[in-house]
Design a protein around this motif. Structure first.
Motif, PDB file in Angstrom:
ATOM      1  N   ALA A   1       8.709 -25.012  59.123  1.00  0.00           N
ATOM      2  CA  ALA A   1       9.359 -23.710  58.995  1.00  0.00           C
ATOM      3  C   ALA A   1      10.341 -23.708  57.825  1.00  0.00           C
ATOM      4  N   ILE A   2      10.547 -22.523  57.275  1.00  0.00           N
ATOM      5  CA  ILE A   2      11.430 -22.385  56.122  1.00  0.00           C
ATOM      6  C   ILE A   2      12.852 -22.816  56.470  1.00  0.00           C
ATOM      7  N   GLU A   3      13.296 -22.520  57.678  1.00  0.00           N
ATOM      8  CA  GLU A   3      14.639 -22.924  58.094  1.00  0.00           C
ATOM      9  C   GLU A   3      14.782 -24.444  58.091  1.00  0.00           C
ATOM     10  N   GLU A   4      13.736 -25.136  58.558  1.00  0.00           N
ATOM     11  CA  GLU A   4      13.753 -26.601  58.587  1.00  0.00           C
ATOM     12  C   GLU A   4      13.712 -27.166  57.165  1.00  0.00           C
ATOM     13  N   ILE A   5      12.909 -26.551  56.298  1.00  0.00           N
ATOM     14  CA  ILE A   5      12.860 -26.980  54.893  1.00  0.00           C
ATOM     15  C   ILE A   5      14.238 -26.797  54.253  1.00  0.00           C
ATOM     16  N   SER A   6      14.876 -25.690  54.589  1.00  0.00           N
ATOM     17  CA  SER A   6      16.208 -25.413  54.061  1.00  0.00           C
ATOM     18  C   SER A   6      17.208 -26.474  54.491  1.00  0.00           C
ATOM     19  N   SER A   7      17.138 -26.901  55.739  1.00  0.00           N
ATOM     20  CA  SER A   7      18.091 -27.916  56.207  1.00  0.00           C
ATOM     21  C   SER A   7      17.782 -29.285  55.604  1.00  0.00           C
ATOM     22  N   GLN A   8      16.509 -29.569  55.356  1.00  0.00           N
ATOM     23  CA  GLN A   8      16.150 -30.871  54.776  1.00  0.00           C
ATOM     24  C   GLN A   8      16.485 -30.959  53.289  1.00  0.00           C
ATOM     25  N   THR A   9      16.234 -29.891  52.570  1.00  0.00           N
ATOM     26  CA  THR A   9      16.414 -29.913  51.121  1.00  0.00           C
ATOM     27  C   THR A   9      17.758 -29.362  50.679  1.00  0.00           C
ATOM     28  N   ARG A  10      18.464 -28.700  51.590  1.00  0.00           N
ATOM     29  CA  ARG A  10      19.763 -28.076  51.302  1.00  0.00           C
ATOM     30  C   ARG A  10      19.658 -26.983  50.242  1.00  0.00           C
ATOM     31  N   LEU A  11      18.512 -26.343  50.216  1.00  0.00           N
ATOM     32  CA  LEU A  11      18.322 -25.174  49.370  1.00  0.00           C
ATOM     33  C   LEU A  11      18.433 -23.939  50.244  1.00  0.00           C
ATOM     34  N   SER A  12      18.776 -22.821  49.631  1.00  0.00           N
ATOM     35  CA  SER A  12      18.842 -21.587  50.408  1.00  0.00           C
ATOM     36  C   SER A  12      17.428 -21.129  50.760  1.00  0.00           C
ATOM     37  N   GLU A  13      17.338 -20.350  51.816  1.00  0.00           N
ATOM     38  CA  GLU A  13      16.027 -19.850  52.244  1.00  0.00           C
ATOM     39  C   GLU A  13      15.423 -18.950  51.166  1.00  0.00           C
ATOM     40  N   LYS A  14      16.267 -18.226  50.464  1.00  0.00           N
ATOM     41  CA  LYS A  14      15.789 -17.353  49.393  1.00  0.00           C
ATOM     42  C   LYS A  14      15.131 -18.180  48.279  1.00  0.00           C
ATOM     43  N   THR A  15      15.751 -19.306  47.931  1.00  0.00           N
ATOM     44  CA  THR A  15      15.198 -20.179  46.902  1.00  0.00           C
ATOM     45  C   THR A  15      13.882 -20.782  47.362  1.00  0.00           C
ATOM     46  N   ILE A  16      13.824 -21.196  48.620  1.00  0.00           N
ATOM     47  CA  ILE A  16      12.600 -21.783  49.165  1.00  0.00           C
ATOM     48  C   ILE A  16      11.477 -20.761  49.164  1.00  0.00           C
ATOM     49  N   LYS A  17      11.798 -19.531  49.547  1.00  0.00           N
ATOM     50  CA  LYS A  17      10.777 -18.481  49.539  1.00  0.00           C
ATOM     51  C   LYS A  17      10.281 -18.228  48.123  1.00  0.00           C
ATOM     52  N   SER A  18      11.187 -18.285  47.150  1.00  0.00           N
ATOM     53  CA  SER A  18      10.797 -18.088  45.759  1.00  0.00           C
ATOM     54  C   SER A  18       9.862 -19.209  45.294  1.00  0.00           C
ATOM     55  N   VAL A  19      10.167 -20.452  45.660  1.00  0.00           N
ATOM     56  CA  VAL A  19       9.326 -21.585  45.287  1.00  0.00           C
ATOM     57  C   VAL A  19       7.953 -21.455  45.937  1.00  0.00           C
ATOM     58  N   ILE A  20       7.936 -21.061  47.203  1.00  0.00           N
ATOM     59  CA  ILE A  20       6.664 -20.898  47.918  1.00  0.00           C
ATOM     60  C   ILE A  20       5.853 -19.766  47.305  1.00  0.00           C
ATOM     61  N   ASP A  21       6.519 -18.663  46.960  1.00  0.00           N
ATOM     62  CA  ASP A  21       5.814 -17.551  46.326  1.00  0.00           C
ATOM     63  C   ASP A  21       5.200 -17.984  44.992  1.00  0.00           C
ATOM     64  N   ASP A  22       5.949 -18.758  44.202  1.00  0.00           N
ATOM     65  CA  ASP A  22       5.401 -19.276  42.948  1.00  0.00           C
ATOM     66  C   ASP A  22       4.192 -20.159  43.205  1.00  0.00           C
ATOM     67  N   TYR A  23       4.277 -20.978  44.243  1.00  0.00           N
ATOM     68  CA  TYR A  23       3.159 -21.881  44.603  1.00  0.00           C
ATOM     69  C   TYR A  23       1.935 -21.061  44.997  1.00  0.00           C
ATOM     70  N   VAL A  24       2.130 -20.025  45.796  1.00  0.00           N
ATOM     71  CA  VAL A  24       1.010 -19.200  46.262  1.00  0.00           C
ATOM     72  C   VAL A  24       0.379 -18.463  45.087  1.00  0.00           C
ATOM     73  N   LEU A  25       1.192 -17.993  44.148  1.00  0.00           N
ATOM     74  CA  LEU A  25       0.656 -17.283  42.981  1.00  0.00           C
ATOM     75  C   LEU A  25      -0.137 -18.213  42.077  1.00  0.00           C
ATOM     76  N   GLU A  26       0.288 -19.475  41.980  1.00  0.00           N
ATOM     77  CA  GLU A  26      -0.423 -20.449  41.152  1.00  0.00           C
ATOM     78  C   GLU A  26      -1.754 -20.858  41.757  1.00  0.00           C
ATOM     79  N   ALA A  27      -1.824 -20.854  43.087  1.00  0.00           N
ATOM     80  CA  ALA A  27      -3.041 -21.324  43.767  1.00  0.00           C
ATOM     81  C   ALA A  27      -4.147 -20.325  43.738  1.00  0.00           C
TER      82      ALA A  27
END
Length: 116
Positions: free
Chosen positions: A90-116
């Motif tokens: 889950a994004i919340e768990e990724i946020s706690s592990q990486t200490r990135l904001s959920e907004k940043t994680i969503k942006s990274v995931i969106d970039d990943y999905v667009l590249e794929a």
């Protein structure tokens, strides 16, 4: 006979220089310590300047321009986020592990999905 005297003299000099090299202080360690101290001082000064800029921005009600979120994230951290996301974390768990904001994680995931 003269040749043996020269050989023995050179051998004694070589042994003396080798023993002296063990007791001589290594300048490389001193230079490295000075470099580390200087680096630490620079980091402290940069941090102090960043704090001053933030306080001035807040006093003057200036919004600092931020880089796009995807540009802020280092490639290794980005790959880690994508790996966790593809594992179904889950994004919340990724946020706690990486200490990135959920907004940043969503942006990274969106970039990943667009590249794929």
């Amino acid at each position: 006979m003269d040749l043996w005297i020269i050989v023995i003299a050179l051998l004694v000099i070589a042994v003396a220089l080798m023993i002296w090299s063990f007791y001589k202080q290594d300048n490389g360690e001193k230079v490295q310590e000075e470099f580390e101290e200087l680096s630490l001082q620079w980091l402290q000064e940069i941090n102090h300047l960043k704090k001053r800029v933030l306080s001035l921005e807040s006093e003057l009600n200036i919004q600092s321009e931020e880089l796009p979120l995807s540009d802020k994230v280092h490639d290794v951290l980005r790959k880690h986020v994508v790996t966790l996301y593809t594992q179904g974390i889950a994004i919340e768990e990724i946020s706690s592990q990486t200490r990135l904001s959920e907004k940043t994680i969503k942006s990274v995931i969106d970039d990943y999905v667009l590249e794929a």
